[in-house]
Write a protein that holds these residues in place. Structure first.
Motif, mmCIF file in Angstrom:
data_model
loop_
_atom_site.group_PDB
_atom_site.id
_atom_site.type_symbol
_atom_site.label_atom_id
_atom_site.label_comp_id
_atom_site.label_asym_id
_atom_site.label_seq_id
_atom_site.Cartn_x
_atom_site.Cartn_y
_atom_site.Cartn_z
ATOM 1 N N ASN A 249 10.007 6.914 3.396
ATOM 2 C CA ASN A 249 10.238 5.697 2.618
ATOM 3 C C ASN A 249 10.355 6.060 1.140
ATOM 4 O O ASN A 249 9.370 6.053 0.396
ATOM 5 N N ASP A 250 11.579 6.388 0.724
ATOM 6 C CA ASP A 250 11.793 6.755 -0.675
ATOM 7 C C ASP A 250 11.538 5.595 -1.625
ATOM 8 O O ASP A 250 11.194 5.811 -2.797
ATOM 9 N N LYS B 299 5.625 -4.659 -3.590
ATOM 10 C CA LYS B 299 6.565 -5.033 -2.537
ATOM 11 C C LYS B 299 6.687 -3.941 -1.486
ATOM 12 O O LYS B 299 6.735 -4.217 -0.279
ATOM 13 N N THR B 300 6.732 -2.680 -1.907
ATOM 14 C CA THR B 300 6.862 -1.600 -0.926
ATOM 15 C C THR B 300 5.581 -1.404 -0.124
ATOM 16 O O THR B 300 5.631 -1.003 1.037
ATOM 17 N N GLY C 244 7.379 -2.565 3.009
ATOM 18 C CA GLY C 244 8.060 -1.322 3.331
ATOM 19 C C GLY C 244 9.187 -1.017 2.376
ATOM 20 O O GLY C 244 9.067 -0.165 1.502
ATOM 21 N N PHE C 245 10.293 -1.727 2.513
ATOM 22 C CA PHE C 245 11.462 -1.478 1.681
ATOM 23 C C PHE C 245 11.432 -2.346 0.424
ATOM 24 O O PHE C 245 11.128 -3.542 0.491
ATOM 25 N N PHE C 246 11.788 -1.750 -0.713
ATOM 26 C CA PHE C 246 12.064 -2.540 -1.905
ATOM 27 C C PHE C 246 13.484 -3.089 -1.824
ATOM 28 O O PHE C 246 13.729 -4.262 -2.070
ATOM 29 N N ARG D 202 -2.255 -7.030 1.492
ATOM 30 C CA ARG D 202 -2.045 -7.904 0.346
ATOM 31 C C ARG D 202 -2.232 -7.087 -0.930
ATOM 32 O O ARG D 202 -3.116 -6.223 -0.996
ATOM 33 N N VAL D 203 -1.409 -7.346 -1.924
ATOM 34 C CA VAL D 203 -1.483 -6.602 -3.179
ATOM 35 C C VAL D 203 -1.474 -7.585 -4.345
ATOM 36 O O VAL D 203 -0.614 -8.473 -4.416
#
Length: 586
Positions: free
Chosen positions: A308-309, A340-341, A345-347, A517-518
């Motif tokens: 996951n870059d 978000k990542t 996972g993906f931005f 959660r962040v």
């Protein structure tokens, strides 16, 4: 012994066996398999041989398991049954894993499987579960990254050849470590590649950054797909590897109804069922396509995980403030991108990418995507070595910020991966180096590297010469570093975090993408990751204490970098500048 080769365009094929007599045997067309030729000839382990097509020069077998003289030389027979495996091994699955990316040629100054094997105890003590080896197939010269390999069935001889790899895998298994091999199916190196002489291994239907694409969908592609799948299964079967990392799968151009990745993952799953060992594939992909890791039964390709870059880019931007190139997409609000990542996972999940000047990616389904299918990392060979000077994060960040990065990666919901030396904050660079014997190719690589970075403002004389042996020498790990601070302290921090991950169920195998959660504060530069009863809090500010509302009244501090006290009844965590803590909520 049976010898066979696929050469559909040849009118005649001769087998040359270098056994003292220089025996030459004409192969006959296989009556069942179109394009295949076969013959029987006396041979044993170590016998050298090659094929001549239509009276031309002797070339190595495309499936040769050993190239004693490197690319272009004749192949050699390997009897895999002769190797004495010492350690029984039943495999280690990917869920719950902690990976460690390692380059054999620079992990030690010696640059061999044997020398690397003598350092495996360090990785076992660190808490690593799987060693991920960068490519080990033959490539020109002695030293290089390995992504210009030309023989997908063989092992680089200067590293130790086939038996050297087996001894390394066996030693790793003896330490309880699984082994993942990085394989390159999307292109071959520019020197010593004789596959086009044998058949349509490449096609002009598609083009990649390396030229004509590997033929996965044009006439003859059935055999090319079988060639690559057979190679992959050989690593897992004959060398007892536990998994494969698939380089740049977005460059596997395939318009057939069943994508090559789905075919490969089905073959790997079938081998796992036959052997009773968990086997897996990890893709490197630039397209953020959920189908890559979606199970085949649900319409996906069935690859078991992917790098996951996006998470790396968000974390790198938050730590360094860099905003050039692809980092520009993450630089507007790095903490938001990081949040978000860590949760989705993906931005890039279908929104606009300023770097690509178009929308990019698609969202992962948080209900059906297990978190372990994404790999999390702060550094990789690509993200260090493709920088102008090959500088690691430790070259420009404080130990405190390195500790924050480690806390976020190693307690993330994803499968974490470290790049060799990262665990102690290694300050040796990891630069791009080659060893091309062809002087014209060597000069072209040198000029290309310098031209690329000159276009970004670097002085050409400052760019390391890939062909200079000193470039590889600078890239070797300094194993004396862990014996002195701050490296000793960083190594202990990584050990503590990995042990915590393994001891507690939430970080290692907690809920999927929907279970994290962040909260974060852009101005204060703090971030709090909540997963079940765990809280990971970091303060990235260089000069300001952070008061983080972690919703963790009377939480217990499990690990801390910096003077962090347990939160009181208000649930607020006080973090000194550039520090991190992991807490458990009662």
């Amino acid at each position: 012994m049976d010898f066979e080769v696929w050469a559909p365009r040849a009118g005649a094929v001769a087998l040359h066996v270098e056994d003292g007599d220089g025996a030459v045997t004409a192969l006959e067309r296989d009556p069942v398999r179109p394009g295949w030729w076969r013959a029987e000839a006396p041979a044993a382990d170590g016998t050298r041989y090659g094929f001549a097509l239509d009276g031309g020069p002797v070339r190595p077998d495309p499936r040769a398991p050993r190239l004693p003289d490197g690319p272009g030389g004749t192949g050699a027979v390997v009897d895999h049954e002769l190797f004495d495996w010492r350690h029984p091994w039943y495999g280690r699955p990917l869920p719950g894993a902690v990976l460690y990316e390692l380059h054999i040629g620079t992990f030690t100054p010696e640059g061999t499987f044997g020398a690397a094997a003598r350092r495996l105890g360090h990785l076992a003590d660190l808490g690593i579960t799987h060693v991920e080896l960068m490519p080990v197939c033959p490539f020109p010269g002695t030293h290089g990254w390995g992504y210009d390999g030309v023989a997908p069935w063989a092992v680089h001889e200067p590293y130790g050849g086939p038996d050297g790899l087996k001894r390394f895998v066996d030693a790793a298994h003896g330490h309880g470590l699984g082994v993942v091999l990085d394989v390159v199916h999307n292109h071959l190196g520019p020197s010593g590649n004789h596959l086009p002489e044998f058949g349509p291994y490449f096609t002009e239907r598609h083009h990649t950054p390396w030229g004509a694409a590997v033929n996965l969908d044009a006439p003859g592609s059935d055999e090319v797909r079988a060639y690559l799948t057979g190679s992959a299964l050989a690593w897992l079967r004959d060398y007892r590897a536990d998994g494969l990392r698939l380089d740049a799968v977005h460059a596997l151009r395939d318009d057939r109804a069943r994508h090559f990745l789905a075919e490969l993952s089905a073959a790997v799953d079938a081998l796992a069922a036959r052997t009773g060992r968990p086997l897996f594939l990890i893709a490197e992909s630039d397209v953020n396509d959920p189908r890559t890791t979606t199970p085949r039964a649900a319409g996906g390709h069935g690859v078991h995980a992917q790098w996951n870059d996006d998470l790396h880019h968000a974390l790198h931007t938050a730590l360094t403030g860099e905003h050039q190139g692809y980092y520009a997409d993450f630089a507007e609000d790095p903490l938001h991108a990081l949040a978000k990542t860590l949760t989705g996972g993906f931005f890039h999940d279908g929104g606009w990418s300023s770097f690509r000047e178009r929308s990019h990616g698609a969202p992962l389904d948080p209900r059906t995507t297990p978190a372990h299918r994404l790999l999390a990392y702060a550094q990789t060979h690509d993200q260090i070595g493709n920088r102008a000077l090959g500088d690691r994060l430790a070259a420009g960040l404080s130990p405190g910020l390195l500790a924050c990065a480690a806390a976020l990666v190693l307690t993330s919901p994803y499968t974490p991966m470290l790049f060799m030396g990262e665990e102690w904050g290694a300050r040796t660079p990891w630069q791009y180096f080659t060893d091309h014997p062809d002087p014209e190719l060597a000069e072209a690589v040198r000029r290309g590297r310098r031209r690329e970075f000159a276009s970004h403002g670097w002085a050409e004389e400052d760019i390391p010469d890939p062909q200079d042996p000193a470039t590889r020498g600078r890239s070797c790990l300094d194993w004396s570093e862990p014996e002195r601070d701050p490296h000793t302290r960083l190594l202990a921090w990584h050990r503590e975090l990995i042990a915590l991950r393994r001891a507690l169920p939430e970080p290692a195998a907690g809920p999927g993408l929907g279970g994290t959660r962040v909260s974060h504060d852009r101005a204060g530069r703090w971030l709090c990751v909540a997963r079940g009863a765990l809280r990971t809090v970091v303060n990235l500010s260089a000069g300001r204490e952070a008061r983080v509302p972690a919703e963790a009244p009377h939480a217990r501090v499990l690990a801390a970098w910096g003077d962090c006290g347990a939160p009181g009844a208000d649930g607020v965590v006080r973090l000194p500048p550039e520090s991190a803590a992991v807490l458990a909520v009662p």
